[in-house]
Design a protein around this motif. Structure first.
Motif, short mmCIF file in Angstrom:
data_model
loop_
_atom_site.label_atom_id
_atom_site.label_comp_id
_atom_site.label_asym_id
_atom_site.label_seq_id
_atom_site.Cartn_x
_atom_site.Cartn_y
_atom_site.Cartn_z
N VAL A 104 28.03 17.84 2.86
CA VAL A 104 27.07 17.50 1.81
C VAL A 104 25.91 16.70 2.43
N GLY A 105 24.67 17.04 2.07
CA GLY A 105 23.49 16.37 2.58
C GLY A 105 22.73 17.17 3.61
N ARG A 106 23.38 18.19 4.18
CA ARG A 106 22.69 19.05 5.15
C ARG A 106 22.07 20.23 4.41
N GLY A 107 20.92 20.70 4.98
CA GLY A 107 20.29 21.90 4.44
C GLY A 107 20.66 23.13 5.25
N TYR A 108 21.05 22.90 6.54
CA TYR A 108 21.39 24.00 7.45
C TYR A 108 22.52 23.57 8.39
N ASP A 109 23.18 24.59 8.92
CA ASP A 109 24.19 24.35 9.95
C ASP A 109 24.28 25.60 10.81
N VAL A 110 24.63 25.43 12.07
CA VAL A 110 24.72 26.55 13.02
C VAL A 110 26.09 26.50 13.71
N GLY A 111 26.69 27.68 13.90
CA GLY A 111 27.99 27.74 14.59
C GLY A 111 28.69 29.06 14.34
N THR A 112 30.02 29.04 14.41
CA THR A 112 30.82 30.25 14.20
C THR A 112 31.86 30.00 13.11
N ILE A 113 32.23 31.07 12.42
CA ILE A 113 33.27 31.00 11.38
C ILE A 113 34.61 31.31 12.05
N ALA A 158 26.89 37.42 19.21
CA ALA A 158 26.37 37.89 17.93
C ALA A 158 27.10 37.25 16.75
N ALA A 159 28.23 36.60 17.01
CA ALA A 159 29.00 35.97 15.93
C ALA A 159 28.45 34.59 15.56
N ILE A 160 27.46 34.08 16.31
CA ILE A 160 26.84 32.80 15.97
C ILE A 160 25.93 33.01 14.76
N VAL A 161 26.10 32.16 13.75
CA VAL A 161 25.34 32.33 12.50
C VAL A 161 24.72 31.00 12.10
N LEU A 205 30.82 38.90 3.44
CA LEU A 205 31.46 37.93 4.32
C LEU A 205 32.33 38.63 5.37
N ALA A 206 32.99 39.71 4.98
CA ALA A 206 33.82 40.45 5.94
C ALA A 206 32.95 41.04 7.04
N GLY A 207 31.73 41.53 6.69
CA GLY A 207 30.84 42.09 7.70
C GLY A 207 30.36 41.05 8.68
N ILE A 208 30.14 39.83 8.21
CA ILE A 208 29.74 38.74 9.10
C ILE A 208 30.89 38.37 10.04
N ARG A 209 32.09 38.32 9.51
CA ARG A 209 33.24 37.93 10.32
C ARG A 209 33.61 39.00 11.34
N ASP A 218 22.69 35.65 14.33
CA ASP A 218 21.70 35.51 15.41
C ASP A 218 21.52 36.86 16.09
N PRO A 219 20.25 37.39 16.17
CA PRO A 219 20.03 38.71 16.80
C PRO A 219 19.90 38.60 18.32
N VAL A 220 20.96 38.26 18.99
CA VAL A 220 20.92 38.14 20.42
C VAL A 220 20.82 39.53 21.06
#
Length: 220
Positions: free
Chosen positions: A99-108, A197-200, A187-191, A216-218
């Motif tokens: 809570v308080g963030r507008g964005y986050d970067v990483g992997t699921i 390419a899995a970094i979102v 969500l399944a397509g992202i996972r 991320d379009p690496v």
């Protein structure tokens, strides 16, 4: 068992009425002595004759009794295993840890269902040359690249729920310097994405819930 004797008397021999040859006549000398000497022999013959006509008759026969002993088998039933207690359901609200963030970067790294709401297990990464505070406020531009822009320094995971109206965008690199190819997915397509390419990047609402996920379009 007892028995009794049933005898059929046999007739004793009778005199023929005429004196046998050579037997003394009544009234002759020594006749009384002759009669006395014949009585023991006659009595013995009568006893033999009487016993000869006797038959032993059983008054009852008890056959042997066979006693069969049937063993009693006692079966001890095992106690039924105690049922595994079911955890009580709670109506606690689904909350976000970012809570308080507008964005986050990483992997699921995982998805959990909490009260029918998908909750991401999100491994936060960093962007080279961008502070985390700035990333949380502004996010980062996701354009085709070949460099190693992201790094996983701390490997810290956070639980982030997904809004029911969230959108999912899959970006694919065509070539460096060209716009990425974008397509809507779920969500399944992202996972299903693998490797770099899995970094979102997550876009979050003020409550810390995901409203959009873009990959991320690496290139290469």
């Amino acid at each position: 068992m007892t028995s009794r004797s049933r005898c059929q008397p046999r007739p004793s021999p009778r005199s023929t009425g005429s004196s046998q040859a050579g037997s003394p006549q009544e009234g002759s000398t020594g006749s009384s002595h002759g009669r006395r000497s014949r009585w023991p022999a006659l009595a013995a013959l009568a006893l033999v004759a009487t016993l000869g006509g006797c038959t032993l008759v059983s008054n009852g026969y008890a056959p042997p009794v066979t006693v069969t002993v049937t063993p009693t088998v006692t079966v001890t039933a095992k106690a039924a295993p105690s049922p595994t207690p079911t955890p009580a359901r709670t109506n606690a609200p689904v909350t976000s840890q970012v809570v308080g963030r507008g964005y986050d970067v990483g992997t699921i790294t995982g998805v959990e269902m909490v009260q029918q709401t998908p909750v991401l297990v999100f491994d936060r990464w960093t962007v080279r040359g961008v502070s985390d505070s700035r990333l949380a406020r502004e996010g980062t531009s996701l354009t085709p690249h070949t460099s190693e822009r992201f790094s996983n320094r701390n490997a810290i995971s956070f639980k982030i729920p997904v809004d029911v109206n969230a959108t999912f965008t899959k970006q694919t690199c065509v070539a460096v310097g060209q716009a990425a190819k974008s397509e809507r997915t779920d969500l399944a397509g992202i996972r299903a994405l693998t490797g770099r390419a899995a970094i979102v990047q997550l876009t979050l609402n003020p409550s810390g819930w995901v409203t959009n996920i873009t990959s991320d379009p690496v290139c290469g």
